[in-house]
Design an enzyme around this catalytic site. Structure first.
Site, PDB file in Angstrom:
ATOM      1  N   LYS B 652      57.352  66.829  -5.260  1.00 12.82           N
ATOM      2  CA  LYS B 652      58.634  67.163  -5.895  1.00 12.82           C
ATOM      3  C   LYS B 652      59.719  67.508  -4.869  1.00 12.82           C
ATOM      4  CE  LYS B 652      57.361  68.789 -10.514  1.00 12.82           C
ATOM      5  NZ  LYS B 652      57.228  69.980 -11.367  1.00 12.82           N
ATOM      6  N   GLY B 655      63.069  71.403  -0.435  1.00 11.70           N
ATOM      7  CA  GLY B 655      64.199  71.664   0.452  1.00 11.70           C
ATOM      8  C   GLY B 655      65.212  72.660  -0.056  1.00 11.70           C
ATOM      9  N   GLU B 656      65.432  72.699  -1.356  1.00 12.32           N
ATOM     10  CA  GLU B 656      66.574  73.465  -1.845  1.00 12.32           C
ATOM     11  C   GLU B 656      66.233  74.531  -2.871  1.00 12.32           C
ATOM     12  OE1 GLU B 656      70.190  70.495  -1.713  1.00 12.32           O
ATOM     13  OE2 GLU B 656      68.367  69.466  -2.266  1.00 12.32           O
TER      14      GLU B 656
END
Lengths: 178, 691
Positions: B652, B655-656
């Protein structure tokens, strides 16, 4: 008016003769003239710590140090931390505990950590040291002390918790040297 | 997927492949590449917020030591106005094309000299005069210039009858929330070095996606894409700020063209603040109506944010509002206000970071007014399908995150009334937030070559910003080829490798892993080719239509000093459902880093503008504080079992999502500590004291 001088810079146990613009910072001399690109320019105004090197064992921001003023000093950059290619304990701990992501602040964090451990061993207090009297005990190096003393080294990736772990672990095992 | 006898590398916690290079100073970043015969460029930025350049007195600096020349709008190469970004043509890229000044900090000249000092000295000495015009840099909802945002994503939603449901609600929260301009502030300032090799433009540039950057650069300079190559070795962080073809690269390419030698342009820290993309300020209104038992009847989220007339941009503040909670009526809208500012662009967790601050603060206010545990309020409104789309979720493990996070945090013993806990002089409070972040993949190409020595060269134009992409993709390639990681030679960060999505949108690893996995399948297929190239465009199109999101729950404990107004975070815990975790060591680092970004957003970061001049007044790390060591407690982050069906490896992306929700969890904890809501970020000392 003379705008350049020829000086000797001793970096990582090697002496270099250089003719430098008086405005040249130690950081630019290391990077541009000597090819030591380990120290990084994150802000060029002493606010981020990415350029931290050791000058006679004490940490300085090399972007606010003029190269001509560093003549005669023993300069250690991140490239000089791993003597003979063997990682120092603090470097090994950074790798194993993931004390960095992009790595841009890392050379500064490492040099700062080595300098900081020496400062603390020499009895220098920090803003969070409870007893700052000259004859007080050497502060125990807990997470709060490390965070306070390392706050001149910014990390935008947010590797702070791993850096603190790496420093505490190294200090517990290897004491001053890092 | 066959694993054969091979012991997998995916899912194993391993240190970064480039770890040694990064702790010994050997890792090379864009400004570290030794290039012979280098000249240096220094920028001159507009000091007025709107107007025209009347005169740039180039003659007065031309004879300064080492100066090779000055490029400004009178002599710059003509750039292609069709060049743009994800959202369309981008006037922010068209540097030095005319005398118009659209915002303070706009590059208006480049001085090129033999040394960095000479270039900087001449740039500082260059006299510029302006014809100033009135400017407008103040964002507020209801601004007369406001208009609907583009609908490329986070399009407006309107299901059910919001007004009727609100009227029928036992409890209604109706509040406004504000977030300021923020700067990505990667530790590495943007740097580019450009030169010509025959008829090919070469560049070393710090960016998040070399192929897209090279394509944009080619478009700008009217060149066929194959005649532009952009590469780099290591990147000192991006956080969205290096998604674009930056001013450093455009100006370095202009200078290399004009002076016929390699030119390096490295931005100063102030220039990073003033001339590279920022997160836009937002002004958001949320209305939530619920029954007395906390069941939602309606959510209405209107988000207004600023853009520049130079470029479109979507700050998708309302994505979470369409994802997190079931309600019979949901209405969302994004309104943009064009102002005389630097064009905003994606900063880590665009939309979701400011949007979740508003939504999850409002949910906490609702819990307070209904008299319900904020955790229970979330659990009670868990949807079975996409609340707006009606589509099934590919996987949704928010409840697991909330329950496990609550257990580890000790949430059950919380007294939900505010201002009940003290530690010495400090007021202590806890808060939580639920989050989501959309996931997916974009088309990419990868090439794998079986080498005679038994190794495999795996080439993909990915970028490792510090995300661990090198290490993760090496593990994926090894498992996909059923060999050890020591037999993988990974090549990334070079536009010449071929088209690939950049490091952005939390979609890098999923996009790149997909292409590598398919190429590996070809290599291992019946034809056993020595080399295989795969483009995933078609495969991605076949992916089933689902609500695809990562989820998390964030818990915070703060101490507030009522005498000084200082808020300090004492504990921070995040539980994450991010699909399959490729490398738990690096993934944990990344979500913790995101949470620190959220902490920094909550308490510290604010681009402050002088309303008179329209200029930022804190374009440095002294005035724009990002969280430092002393601001950050030890942080706990962990993962619940999760998967992403249909996507190779069940990825999925991490990173954020770490950035999302943390600001709301902290703001809710500040309310719990003090009894006063903080609806504007950052939660400065004066805001705590005045309230």
């Amino acid at each position: 008016m003379t705008t350049r001088s020829t000086i000797s810079l001793r970096v990582n146990d090697v002496t270099h003769r250089l003719c430098l613009d008086h405005r040249r910072t130690l950081l630019d001399a290391l990077r541009e003239d000597l090819g030591h690109t380990g120290p990084k320019k994150g802000c060029d105004q002493g606010q981020c710590g990415a350029c931290t090197v050791l000058l006679d064992g004490r940490r300085v921001v090399s972007c606010l140090t003029l190269a001509v003023a560093a003549e005669g000093a023993e300069i250690t950059t991140v490239e000089g931390l791993a003597a003979d290619g063997e990682l120092r304990p603090i470097q090994e701990a950074f790798v194993r505990l993931d004390g960095f992501q992009c790595g841009y602040c890392t050379s500064g964090q490492l040099c700062s950590a080595v300098g900081m451990l020496a400062e603390r061993a020499a009895g220098w207090p920090s803003a969070v040291t409870a007893d700052v009297s000259p004859d007080g005990p050497v502060a125990e190096l807990d997470a709060a002390e490390v965070r306070e003393r390392m706050s001149g080294n910014l990390c935008r990736c947010g590797a702070y918790p791993s850096i603190v772990h790496a420093i505490l672990e190294t200090a517990a095992r290897d004491g001053v040297t890092g | 997927m066959s694993m054969a006898v091979h012991v997998g590398a995916v899912g194993v916690a391993r240190p970064r492949i480039e770890g040694r290079a990064k702790v010994t100073g050997a890792a090379r970043y864009a400004a570290d590449e030794p290039i012979p015969d280098l000249a240096y460029g220094a920028l001159v930025l507009a000091t007025v917020a709107r107007g025209r350049v009347r005169d740039i007195d180039v003659a007065s600096v031309r004879d300064m030591p080492g100066v090779l020349g000055v490029i400004d709008h009178t002599n710059a190469p003509r750039l292609n106005p069709e060049a743009g970004n994800f959202f369309g043509p981008d006037g922010g890229l068209r540097l030095l094309q005319d005398d118009l000044i659209p915002h303070a900090g706009r590059p208006i000249a480049l001085v090129v000299a033999e040394t960095p000092e000479q270039a900087r000295a001449a740039a500082q000495a260059l006299p510029v005069t302006y014809d100033e015009q009135p400017h407008d840099t103040r964002l507020f909802a209801g601004h007369p210039a406001g208009r609907p945002a583009l609908t490329l994503f986070d399009a407006p939603a309107d299901i059910g009858d919001v007004d009727a449901e609100l009227a029928a609600s036992a409890v209604v929260v109706d509040e406004r929330y504000g977030t300021p301009e923020e700067n990505c502030s990667a530790m590495e300032p943007h740097s580019a070095t450009a030169w010509w090799e025959g008829d090919r433009l070469e560049a070393v540039d710090s960016n998040q996606g070399p192929f897209q950057i090279a394509f944009t650069l080619a478009t700008l300079f009217h060149l066929p894409p194959e005649r532009v190559r952009v590469r780099v070795d290591h990147i000192g962080g991006g956080f969205g700020g290096k998604t674009m073809c930056g001013p450093q690269l455009i100006l370095a390419a202009m200078a290399a063209t004009r002076f016929g030698r390699p030119v390096r342009v490295t931005l100063t820290r102030a220039e990073v603040f003033l001339a590279t993309a920022q997160r836009p300020a937002t002004d958001q209104r949320i209305r939530i109506g619920a029954d007395a038992d906390g069941r939602l009847r309606a959510i209405h989220h209107d988000a207004t944010y600023e853009i520049s007339p130079l470029a479109e941009y979507i700050e998708g503040c309302t994505e979470l509002t369409k994802t997190l909670y079931a309600a019979p009526a949901i209405r969302t809208a994004l309104t943009v206000v064009p102002l005389d500012i630097l064009p905003p662009y994606s900063m880590r967790a665009p939309g979701a970071a400011p949007g979740s601050f508003a939504l999850e603060s409002a949910m906490d206010e609702l819990a307070e007014r209904v008299g319900l545990d904020p955790l229970e309020l979330r659990l009670r409104n868990e949807p079975g399908v996409g609340p707006v789309s009606g589509l099934p979720f590919s996987s949704r493990n928010l409840v697991a995150c909330l329950r496990e996070g609550a257990r580890r945090f000790g949430w059950a013993s919380r007294d939900h009334r505010p201002r009940m806990r003290r530690a010495g002089p400090l007021l202590i409070g806890t808060g939580l937030a639920a989050t989501s972040f959309s996931t997916g993949a974009f088309p990419s190409t990868a090439t794998i070559t079986a080498e005679p020595d038994g190794t495999f060269t795996v080439a993909i134009a990915a970028a490792d910003l510090g995300t661990g992409a090198r290490t993760a993709l090496t593990a994926i390639a090894a498992d996909a080829l059923a060999v050890g990681t020591d037999r993988i030679r990974l090549r990334i960060s070079d536009s010449a490798i071929g088209p690939a999505w950049g490091a952005g949108g939390s979609r890098g690893t999923a996009s790149w892993a997909w292409a590598i996995t398919e190429a590996a399948a070809k290599i291992r297929g019946p034809e056993r080719p020595m080399t295989a190239t795969v483009d995933t465009t078609q495969l991605l199109g076949d992916l089933a239509s689902r609500e695809r999101h990562a989820f998390s729950a964030v818990f915070a404990e703060v101490g507030v000093d009522p005498a000084t107004g200082e808020v300090r975070v004492r504990r921070l815990l995040g539980m994450f459902a991010v699909g399959r975790v490729i490398n738990p060591l690096m993934a944990r680092s990344q979500v913790i880093g995101g949470m620190i970004g959220g902490l920094s957003m909550a308490l510290h970061e604010e681009g402050v503008r002088d309303p008179v001049t329209g200029r930022h007044v804190n374009a440095d790390f002294a005035g724009y504080h990002i969280a430092a060591h002393a601001d950050v407690p030890d942080i706990e982050a962990d993962f619940v079992p999760d998967d992403e069906p249909g996507v190779p490896w069940g990825i999925k992306g991490v990173g954020e999502i770490g950035n999302v929700g943390t600001a709301a969890a902290i703001a809710n904890a500040v309310w719990h500590a003090t009894g006063v809501r903080q609806r504007h970020l950052p939660i400065r000392l004066d805001r705590v004291l005045e309230s």
